[in-house]
Motif scaffolding. Sequence first.
Motif, short mmCIF file in Angstrom:
data_model
loop_
_atom_site.label_atom_id
_atom_site.label_comp_id
_atom_site.label_asym_id
_atom_site.label_seq_id
_atom_site.Cartn_x
_atom_site.Cartn_y
_atom_site.Cartn_z
N ASP A 135 8.75 -4.76 -12.55
CA ASP A 135 9.16 -5.27 -13.87
C ASP A 135 10.69 -5.19 -14.02
OD1 ASP A 135 6.51 -5.73 -14.45
OD2 ASP A 135 6.28 -3.94 -15.71
N GLN A 136 11.28 -4.10 -13.55
CA GLN A 136 12.73 -3.94 -13.66
C GLN A 136 13.46 -4.95 -12.78
OE1 GLN A 136 13.56 0.19 -12.88
NE2 GLN A 136 12.98 0.82 -14.94
N VAL A 137 12.95 -5.21 -11.60
CA VAL A 137 13.56 -6.19 -10.69
C VAL A 137 13.48 -7.59 -11.29
CG1 VAL A 137 13.32 -7.30 -8.44
CG2 VAL A 137 13.23 -4.81 -8.62
N ALA A 138 12.38 -7.88 -11.97
CA ALA A 138 12.16 -9.20 -12.55
C ALA A 138 13.09 -9.47 -13.73
CB ALA A 138 10.71 -9.35 -12.98
N GLU A 139 13.60 -8.42 -14.35
CA GLU A 139 14.46 -8.58 -15.54
C GLU A 139 15.81 -9.03 -15.18
OE1 GLU A 139 14.25 -4.90 -17.69
OE2 GLU A 139 12.27 -5.33 -18.41
N GLU A 194 1.18 5.87 -8.04
CA GLU A 194 2.03 5.05 -7.17
C GLU A 194 1.98 3.59 -7.60
OE1 GLU A 194 0.81 5.76 -3.15
OE2 GLU A 194 1.54 7.82 -3.18
N ALA A 195 0.81 3.10 -7.97
CA ALA A 195 0.68 1.71 -8.41
C ALA A 195 1.44 1.48 -9.71
CB ALA A 195 -0.79 1.35 -8.58
N GLU A 196 1.36 2.44 -10.63
CA GLU A 196 2.09 2.31 -11.89
C GLU A 196 3.60 2.31 -11.64
OE1 GLU A 196 0.86 5.03 -14.98
OE2 GLU A 196 -1.24 4.75 -14.46
N LEU A 197 4.07 3.18 -10.75
CA LEU A 197 5.50 3.21 -10.43
C LEU A 197 5.95 1.91 -9.79
CD1 LEU A 197 5.93 6.86 -9.09
CD2 LEU A 197 6.82 5.92 -11.22
N ALA A 198 5.14 1.38 -8.90
CA ALA A 198 5.46 0.11 -8.26
C ALA A 198 5.54 -1.01 -9.29
CB ALA A 198 4.43 -0.23 -7.19
N GLN A 199 4.66 -1.01 -10.27
CA GLN A 199 4.68 -2.03 -11.32
C GLN A 199 5.95 -1.89 -12.18
OE1 GLN A 199 2.49 -4.69 -11.72
NE2 GLN A 199 4.21 -5.31 -12.98
N ILE A 200 6.32 -0.68 -12.50
CA ILE A 200 7.55 -0.45 -13.28
C ILE A 200 8.76 -0.98 -12.53
CG2 ILE A 200 9.11 1.35 -14.16
CD1 ILE A 200 6.52 2.98 -14.80
#
Length: 60
Positions: A56-60, A47-53
Amino acid sequence: MPPDGYRTITVSDEVFQQVLAVMTEYECESVADAVATTSAIALNRDEAELAQILADQVAE
């Protein structure tokens, strides 16, 4: 046969040694508790890895 609501599995000696290491590190009272603890940790990490992904996509 295991009691209702329980299953049996066969694991290699290597996997069982890993379960014993989890029991020691997390002070689990049984193999079943160690398996449950390990499962919860793995799911939380996913879940933490998915949240980070997603972040990252929102930040792009």
